[in-house]
Scaffold this active site. Structure first.
Site, mmCIF file in Angstrom:
data_model
loop_
_atom_site.group_PDB
_atom_site.id
_atom_site.type_symbol
_atom_site.label_atom_id
_atom_site.label_comp_id
_atom_site.label_asym_id
_atom_site.label_seq_id
_atom_site.Cartn_x
_atom_site.Cartn_y
_atom_site.Cartn_z
ATOM 1 C CG ASP A 19 25.797 39.219 47.101
ATOM 2 O OD1 ASP A 19 24.822 39.776 46.487
ATOM 3 O OD2 ASP A 19 26.751 39.415 46.105
ATOM 4 N NE ARG A 99 38.640 38.020 51.792
ATOM 5 C CZ ARG A 99 37.792 38.969 52.047
ATOM 6 N NH1 ARG A 99 37.393 39.289 53.310
ATOM 7 N NH2 ARG A 99 37.073 39.520 51.095
ATOM 8 C CG ASP A 128 38.640 36.726 48.928
ATOM 9 O OD1 ASP A 128 39.874 36.929 49.328
ATOM 10 O OD2 ASP A 128 37.824 38.180 48.810
ATOM 11 C CB SER A 182 32.138 44.006 43.875
ATOM 12 O OG SER A 182 33.655 43.466 43.527
#
Length: 406
Positions: A19, A99, A128, A182
């Site tokens: 990705d 994050r 996110d 995922s």
């Protein structure tokens, strides 16, 4: 897209996977932008050199690959654990807390390289994107942020693979089909979502769990450990002083081997939808139990109860992406103040998915043998005082009952 047409140089949060490699090429081909890649080692366990090689293959000249494990633990995870932060009663915020550190470095690298934008690979449906961007704007209000999943016309895995083949991006064989779920991982936890996990009634397949043995397969004998604390932070394991990341890595090993830290939950995302995930937080689950045990003998009752009242708000701020907000910093100051005397040692048994506190001791303990003993306390506590205490606290209840009985 107009606001992004003048972007000249972009710092991309780059994993080296399919990705983000497609995003890298998309930034080059669609925006004609120079790309800088940033790959963070947060203890996810992946080999990072392939990310460097892939970035070089795609023509990147400025490649940042950084070991941030100690900073992640000392400046983000440990402050959060001082608060005993748990979102919606169960989630130890493993993805959420990573994050702001990634965003911090994206902004710093953009400054150092003269980039005018940053980019990330978060989708437009998840939390996110919010976390990355709130943190980035808090650190640089003028930064341009590119989120290709919200901008491009690629809508499916097939579209991604077609784009990759068109631009000669190597595709691992196991990525040519639909991914079963995922995964996001760092030193604190791993999370698995989507595909085979989307029906909350279906039990997660065994292969989803990557960081822990099943409790049924864990050893039949308990493992006993001791964790030493200073000012609310774990500083020693079994008597050995260790750095935050080293200590936590060992807790992860203990948790993995004893089937600790598995969680199957349905959570409320900040963007409004519910999602089902399977999370594994082996070391964090141990640390949370140990920290609460340490606080139980060193924190005053009023301070401890106030902390528990503040904790859900603090956890929600982290989950929603407000690490760099003034209200989180205000709460952190109060929490850190409460931890001044949270020093000592906690002993635990780890057994088949369970963390069992078996002892706690501290030179700053508020626990008094003399006060709680059933034997003669030599006048340390006059039990007759309790009668007046009870009557005063019962006064409003007796008044209410008298009125209701009239």
């Amino acid at each position: 897209m107009n606001a992004k047409n003048d972007v000249k140089k972009v710092v991309l949060a780059y994993s080296g996977g399919l990705d983000t490699s497609i995003i890298l090429k998309w930034l080059q081909s669609e925006l004609n932008a120079e790309v800088v890649t940033f790959t963070a080692d947060l203890g996810q366990g992946d080999e990072l050199e392939p990310a460097r090689k892939k970035a070089e293959l795609l023509g990147i000249k400025e490649i940042y690959i950084e070991d941030l494990r100690e900073e992640f633990m000392s400046d983000f995870v440990f402050p959060m654990f001082r608060a005993n932060a748990v979102y919606e009663g169960v989630y130890l915020l493993g993805t959420s807390i990573a994050r702001p550190l990634i965003s911090k470095r994206l902004i710093e690298i953009a400054r150092d390289t003269g980039a005018d934008a940053i980019a990330h690979g978060a989708t437009g449906k998840g939390n996110d994107q919010v976390r990355f961007e709130l943190a980035a704007y808090a650190l640089n209000p003028d930064i341009k942020i590119i989120a290709p999943w919200r901008d491009w016309t690629l809508k499916s895995r097939t579209d991604l693979i077609d784009f990759a083949e068109q631009h000669q991006i190597p595709i691992p064989k196991d990525k040519r089909g639909e991914a079963p779920f995922s995964v996001d991982a760092n030193m604190l936890h791993s999370s698995s979502e989507g595909k085979v996990l989307e029906d909350p009634w279906d039990e997660a397949p065994a292969y989803v769990y990557q960081r822990t043995v099943s409790p049924e397969e864990a050893p039949d004998k308990a493992t006993e450990i001791e964790i030493g604390f200073e000012k609310g932070d774990a500083v020693a394991l079994n008597g050995e002083p260790l750095s935050p990341a080293t200590l936590f890595a060992r807790l992860n090993d203990y948790g993995r081997d004893n089937g600790i830290g598995r969680l199957d939950l349905v959570e409320n995302r900040f963007v409004g939808m519910k999602s089902r995930g399977v999370y594994e937080t082996p070391g964090g689950t141990i640390l949370l139990s140990a920290h609460r045990a340490m606080e139980s003998i060193t924190l005053d009752r009023g301070a401890a109860h106030l902390k528990d009242e503040l904790m859900p708000r603090y956890a929600e701020l982290i989950y929603n992406g407000f690490w760099f907000s003034p209200e989180r910093e205000m709460l952190q100051a109060a929490i850190d103040h409460s931890q001044r005397d949270v020093d000592g040692t906690v002993r635990l048994k780890l057994y088949k998915g369970n963390v069992i506190v078996t002892g706690r001791k501290s030179d700053k303990s508020l626990y008094s043998d003399q006060l709680v003993t059933f034997e003669d306390d030599h006048g340390a506590y006059d039990q007759k005082d309790a009668a007046g205490f009870i009557k005063l606290n019962a006064l409003r209840l007796r008044t209410l009952a008298a009125r209701n009985n009239r």
